[in-house]
Motif scaffolding. Structure first.
Motif, PDB file in Angstrom:
ATOM      1  N   THR A   1       0.862  -1.291  -0.145  1.00 24.94           N
ATOM      2  CA  THR A   1       0.021   0.012   0.039  1.00 24.94           C
ATOM      3  C   THR A   1       0.755   1.157   0.136  1.00 24.94           C
ATOM      4  OG1 THR A   1      -0.186   0.099   2.721  1.00 24.94           O
ATOM      5  CG2 THR A   1      -1.811  -1.173   1.280  1.00 24.94           C
ATOM      6  N   MET A   2       2.108   1.147  -0.132  1.00 24.56           N
ATOM      7  CA  MET A   2       3.115   2.257   0.109  1.00 24.56           C
ATOM      8  C   MET A   2       3.324   2.927  -1.045  1.00 24.56           C
ATOM      9  SD  MET A   2       5.507   0.999   3.187  1.00 24.56           S
ATOM     10  CE  MET A   2       6.616   2.114   2.855  1.00 24.56           C
ATOM     11  N   PRO A   3       3.145   4.099  -1.678  1.00 24.77           N
ATOM     12  CA  PRO A   3       3.414   4.854  -2.787  1.00 24.77           C
ATOM     13  C   PRO A   3       4.690   4.442  -3.455  1.00 24.77           C
ATOM     14  CG  PRO A   3       1.917   6.232  -1.601  1.00 24.77           C
ATOM     15  CD  PRO A   3       2.548   5.066  -0.862  1.00 24.77           C
ATOM     16  N   GLU A   4       5.804   4.569  -2.566  1.00 21.71           N
ATOM     17  CA  GLU A   4       6.865   4.564  -2.908  1.00 21.71           C
ATOM     18  C   GLU A   4       7.350   2.974  -3.311  1.00 21.71           C
ATOM     19  OE1 GLU A   4       7.285   4.914   1.626  1.00 21.71           O
ATOM     20  OE2 GLU A   4       6.050   5.461   0.072  1.00 21.71           O
ATOM     21  N   LEU A   5       6.758   2.217  -3.026  1.00 19.87           N
ATOM     22  CA  LEU A   5       6.974   0.653  -3.265  1.00 19.87           C
ATOM     23  C   LEU A   5       5.784  -0.104  -4.271  1.00 19.87           C
ATOM     24  CD1 LEU A   5       7.895  -0.677   0.179  1.00 19.87           C
ATOM     25  CD2 LEU A   5       9.490   0.074  -1.732  1.00 19.87           C
ATOM     26  N   SER A   6       4.973   0.769  -5.137  1.00 15.20           N
ATOM     27  CA  SER A   6       4.049   0.399  -5.948  1.00 15.20           C
ATOM     28  C   SER A   6       4.598   0.105  -7.309  1.00 15.20           C
ATOM     29  CB  SER A   6       2.869   1.527  -6.108  1.00 15.20           C
ATOM     30  OG  SER A   6       3.520   2.664  -6.560  1.00 15.20           O
ATOM     31  N   ASP A   7       5.744   0.350  -7.674  1.00 16.53           N
ATOM     32  CA  ASP A   7       6.389  -0.240  -8.842  1.00 16.53           C
ATOM     33  C   ASP A   7       6.233  -1.674  -9.037  1.00 16.53           C
ATOM     34  OD1 ASP A   7       8.198  -0.661 -10.950  1.00 16.53           O
ATOM     35  OD2 ASP A   7       9.152   1.004 -10.705  1.00 16.53           O
ATOM     36  N   PRO A   8       5.637  -2.116 -10.158  1.00 15.97           N
ATOM     37  CA  PRO A   8       5.690  -3.577 -10.411  1.00 15.97           C
ATOM     38  C   PRO A   8       6.723  -4.217 -10.634  1.00 15.97           C
ATOM     39  CG  PRO A   8       5.097  -2.186 -12.433  1.00 15.97           C
ATOM     40  CD  PRO A   8       5.098  -1.216 -11.502  1.00 15.97           C
ATOM     41  N   GLY A   9       8.095  -3.410 -10.723  1.00 16.31           N
ATOM     42  CA  GLY A   9       9.182  -4.020 -10.884  1.00 16.31           C
ATOM     43  C   GLY A   9       9.976  -4.515  -9.569  1.00 16.31           C
ATOM     44  N   ILE A  10       9.301  -3.830  -8.296  1.00 18.06           N
ATOM     45  CA  ILE A  10       9.377  -4.128  -6.858  1.00 18.06           C
ATOM     46  C   ILE A  10       8.762  -5.267  -6.547  1.00 18.06           C
ATOM     47  CG2 ILE A  10       9.751  -3.215  -4.655  1.00 18.06           C
ATOM     48  CD1 ILE A  10      10.199  -0.488  -5.627  1.00 18.06           C
ATOM     49  N   SER A  11       9.451  -6.370  -6.164  1.00 15.23           N
ATOM     50  CA  SER A  11       8.811  -7.387  -5.259  1.00 15.23           C
ATOM     51  C   SER A  11       8.743  -7.156  -3.837  1.00 15.23           C
ATOM     52  CB  SER A  11       9.792  -8.676  -5.430  1.00 15.23           C
ATOM     53  OG  SER A  11       9.163  -9.789  -4.699  1.00 15.23           O
ATOM     54  N   HIS A  12       7.689  -7.608  -3.056  1.00  8.18           N
ATOM     55  CA  HIS A  12       7.487  -7.662  -1.811  1.00  8.18           C
ATOM     56  C   HIS A  12       7.680  -8.637  -1.026  1.00  8.18           C
ATOM     57  CE1 HIS A  12       4.400  -4.395  -3.524  1.00  8.18           C
ATOM     58  NE2 HIS A  12       5.547  -3.684  -3.273  1.00  8.18           N
ATOM     59  N   LEU A  13       8.135  -9.741  -1.762  1.00  8.61           N
ATOM     60  CA  LEU A  13       8.522 -11.086  -1.234  1.00  8.61           C
ATOM     61  C   LEU A  13      10.052 -11.239  -0.786  1.00  8.61           C
ATOM     62  CD1 LEU A  13       6.060 -13.011  -3.380  1.00  8.61           C
ATOM     63  CD2 LEU A  13       5.531 -12.170  -1.230  1.00  8.61           C
ATOM     64  N   SER A  14      10.280 -12.326  -0.187  1.00 11.96           N
ATOM     65  CA  SER A  14      11.613 -12.691   0.208  1.00 11.96           C
ATOM     66  C   SER A  14      11.908 -13.521  -1.080  1.00 11.96           C
ATOM     67  CB  SER A  14      11.560 -13.682   1.259  1.00 11.96           C
ATOM     68  OG  SER A  14      12.810 -14.387   1.336  1.00 11.96           O
ATOM     69  N   TYR A  15      13.178 -13.391  -1.816  1.00 13.46           N
ATOM     70  CA  TYR A  15      13.484 -14.050  -2.783  1.00 13.46           C
ATOM     71  C   TYR A  15      13.992 -15.679  -2.455  1.00 13.46           C
ATOM     72  CZ  TYR A  15      16.482 -16.460  -6.090  1.00 13.46           C
ATOM     73  OH  TYR A  15      16.961 -17.486  -7.101  1.00 13.46           O
ATOM     74  N   ASN A  16      14.278 -15.732  -1.284  1.00 14.20           N
ATOM     75  CA  ASN A  16      14.436 -17.140  -0.930  1.00 14.20           C
ATOM     76  C   ASN A  16      13.201 -17.872  -0.605  1.00 14.20           C
ATOM     77  OD1 ASN A  16      17.460 -17.292  -1.337  1.00 14.20           O
ATOM     78  ND2 ASN A  16      17.447 -16.191   0.717  1.00 14.20           N
ATOM     79  N   TYR A  17      12.336 -17.250   0.045  1.00  8.18           N
ATOM     80  CA  TYR A  17      11.169 -18.157   0.547  1.00  8.18           C
ATOM     81  C   TYR A  17       9.746 -17.671  -0.099  1.00  8.18           C
ATOM     82  CZ  TYR A  17      14.771 -19.268   4.250  1.00  8.18           C
ATOM     83  OH  TYR A  17      16.003 -19.627   4.563  1.00  8.18           O
ATOM     84  N   GLY A  18       9.851 -16.652  -0.688  1.00  4.90           N
ATOM     85  CA  GLY A  18       8.577 -16.322  -1.370  1.00  4.90           C
ATOM     86  C   GLY A  18       7.519 -16.107  -0.226  1.00  4.90           C
ATOM     87  N   THR A  19       6.436 -16.800  -0.770  1.00  5.63           N
ATOM     88  CA  THR A  19       4.850 -16.364   0.219  1.00  5.63           C
ATOM     89  C   THR A  19       5.284 -17.278   1.369  1.00  5.63           C
ATOM     90  OG1 THR A  19       4.003 -18.316  -1.033  1.00  5.63           O
ATOM     91  CG2 THR A  19       3.526 -16.019  -1.800  1.00  5.63           C
ATOM     92  N   GLU A  20       6.180 -18.231   1.477  1.00  5.44           N
ATOM     93  CA  GLU A  20       6.502 -19.191   2.785  1.00  5.44           C
ATOM     94  C   GLU A  20       7.421 -18.528   3.942  1.00  5.44           C
ATOM     95  OE1 GLU A  20       4.880 -22.061   2.756  1.00  5.44           O
ATOM     96  OE2 GLU A  20       3.975 -21.473   0.924  1.00  5.44           O
ATOM     97  N   PHE A  21       7.451 -17.245   3.640  1.00 10.41           N
ATOM     98  CA  PHE A  21       8.335 -16.461   4.463  1.00 10.41           C
ATOM     99  C   PHE A  21       7.841 -16.634   5.859  1.00 10.41           C
ATOM    100  CE2 PHE A  21      10.226 -12.800   6.744  1.00 10.41           C
ATOM    101  CZ  PHE A  21      11.647 -13.237   6.559  1.00 10.41           C
ATOM    102  N   GLU A  22       6.880 -16.335   5.977  1.00  7.37           N
ATOM    103  CA  GLU A  22       6.215 -16.069   7.720  1.00  7.37           C
ATOM    104  C   GLU A  22       6.201 -17.422   8.371  1.00  7.37           C
ATOM    105  OE1 GLU A  22       2.331 -14.533   9.761  1.00  7.37           O
ATOM    106  OE2 GLU A  22       2.626 -14.126   7.777  1.00  7.37           O
ATOM    107  N   ALA A  23       5.857 -18.588   7.372  1.00  5.86           N
ATOM    108  CA  ALA A  23       5.906 -19.757   7.892  1.00  5.86           C
ATOM    109  C   ALA A  23       6.968 -20.310   8.450  1.00  5.86           C
ATOM    110  CB  ALA A  23       5.313 -20.805   6.788  1.00  5.86           C
TER     111      ALA A  23
END
Length: 453
Positions: free
Chosen positions: A418-440
């Motif tokens: 939701t942050m404007p400075e991070l809205s670029d589609p070229g920016i990933s909000h995930l961990s490279y190593n763990y992806g969507t599994e990071f929290e788990a």
């Protein structure tokens, strides 16, 4: 990239596809002996000290997954080649980054606690497969953590504990990921180190005491982030209010409580590296300095002290640079100025001093960025490292504040989309190593504790 061969001429097993992009990021290649090297932009091969232990750990993990003996053989071969490249003039095993190698922007030769910890981790894993083979190497690598920064090493001894530096500098940088990862690797190797007679419990305890003391300073809640280090560069300018006052910039010192006073260079030699304090520009009424400040003294502010000569009585204002966080930068962009002091000057020489006050953002200690480009996307590598390092440190030690901080910093990432400075589609909000599994993954570490210390 030239694929290495084993001594029998058989090819080395390829790493899993998920690991290939990270090695492409490091421009991995091999020399004729099979030693991992970095392919530099000019095409030459450069030995990069951290690549061998990275590769050893990857191939030992692959050996555990597949049972393919070629993986273990290659890991042993890589470590042999790497140890031959260790610094020849030390009793300890160290790997120096040379300032002319193109591997670092630090304007000096140094070795890194982070790199040393990767060798400790890799050697401990190899020792488990080959008992007795790496005992001496493990002892000598651990000894490298005990050399003070003042003697060309990485250890800082402070009243509240010890710190090992990723990039030794003056003033110290207090780089969080390098420090935490080093402690994580040493703790992970602790059973092997004990079997090898390496006494490191007191060293670890003193470092963990310092983590407890400094950890709150790495908060950057204003941008849902954490700070890469506590020290950074910004600008300080001195402006007189009368035309014709003929300001002549004299000596300027920056004082950080607990650290050595840093003298600003009035005539820097060679390229201007912003990790030094120096006079950046001057006019009849203005003297602007690049300065290196640190949060480590908090709440005691950093201070300036200087000698300025003017031709006429005047008033001088002192301004500190301001800016906003940008995910594509690794340092504060100057977009404005905040007045922090005023001084009455008389014709002639004037000595002045004043505080450089902290604010609610302290952006000179810059938050982690999203500059690491892997597979076409920009990632924030270091915030994720901060979280997982704290989770592992909790798992190893049982210190509740590490678990609490890891969860708090993990929640910051919920705001990124939701942050404007991070809205670029070229920016990933995930961990490279763990992806969507990071929290788990993090919650697995936080579910129990070995309490090794």
């Amino acid at each position: 990239m030239t694929a290495p061969l084993l001594e029998d001429g058989l090819p080395v097993p390829p790493l899993p596809a998920r690991r290939v992009p990270i090695w492409e990021f490091y421009h991995l290649d091999f020399d004729t002996d099979g030693c991992p090297m970095k392919r530099m932009p000019d095409g030459r091969l450069q030995f990069h000290p951290i690549l061998p232990p990275y590769l050893v750990v990857d191939y030992l993990d692959l050996f555990a997954e597949t049972g393919d003996p070629r993986c273990l053989t290659f890991a042993l071969h890589v470590m042999t080649l790497a140890l031959r490249r260790a610094d020849p003039d030390r009793q300890e095993i160290t790997f120096t980054y040379r300032q002319d190698s193109g591997l670092s922007s630090i304007p000096k030769d140094f070795y890194s606690a982070l790199t040393q910890s990767w060798y400790l981790r890799a050697l401990a894993k190899l020792e488990e497969h080959c008992p007795g083979r790496y005992v001496d190497a493990l002892r000598r690598v651990f000894d490298s953590f005990l050399i003070p920064v003042s003697e060309g090493g990485v250890l800082l001894e402070r009243p509240y504990g010890w710190i090992v530096e990723e990039y030794p500098a003056d003033p110290p940088l207090y780089t969080l990921n390098g420090w935490l990862t080093a402690l994580r690797h040493i703790l992970s190797a602790l059973p092997v180190l004990k079997r090898c007679g390496v006494e490191c419990e007191a060293f670890l305890e003193k470092n963990l005491q310092a983590v407890d003391h400094l950890l709150p300073l790495y908060e950057a809640e204003f941008c849902s982030n954490t700070r890469y280090q506590l020290t950074g560069f910004t600008r300080l300018k001195f402006v007189t209010d009368r035309s014709g006052s003929m300001l002549e910039s004299g000596a300027l010192d920056i004082h950080i409580e607990g650290e050595k006073t840093v003298h600003a260079d009035l005539a820097p030699q060679g390229p201007r590296n912003r990790w030094r304090s120096y006079l950046e520009r001057s006019t009849e009424r203005l003297a602007q300095f690049n300065v290196v400040l640190s949060l480590v003294s908090h709440p005691a502010p950093n201070r300036y002290a200087g000698l300025f000569r003017v031709a006429r009585d005047c008033e001088m204002s002192v301004f500190l640079a301001e800016g906003d966080y940008r995910p594509d930068l690794s340092g504060l962009p100057t977009t404005g100025w905040r007045e922090i002091g005023r001084h009455r000057l008389s014709a002639g020489a004037n000595r002045i001093d004043g505080e450089i006050p902290f604010d609610d953002r302290n952006l000179f200690a810059y938050p982690t960025n999203f500059k690491k480009k892997i597979g076409g996307l920009h990632y924030n590598a270091y915030h994720f490292i901060h979280v997982i390092d704290l989770a592992v440190l909790y798992y190893m030690t049982g210190r509740e504040n590490y678990a609490e901080t890891a969860r708090k910093w993990m929640r910051y990432m919920e705001a990124w989309p939701t942050m404007p400075e991070l809205s670029d589609p070229g920016i990933s909000h995930l961990s490279y190593n763990y992806g969507t599994e990071f929290e788990a993954v993090i919650e697995q570490y936080l579910a129990s504790s070995l309490e090794r210390l």
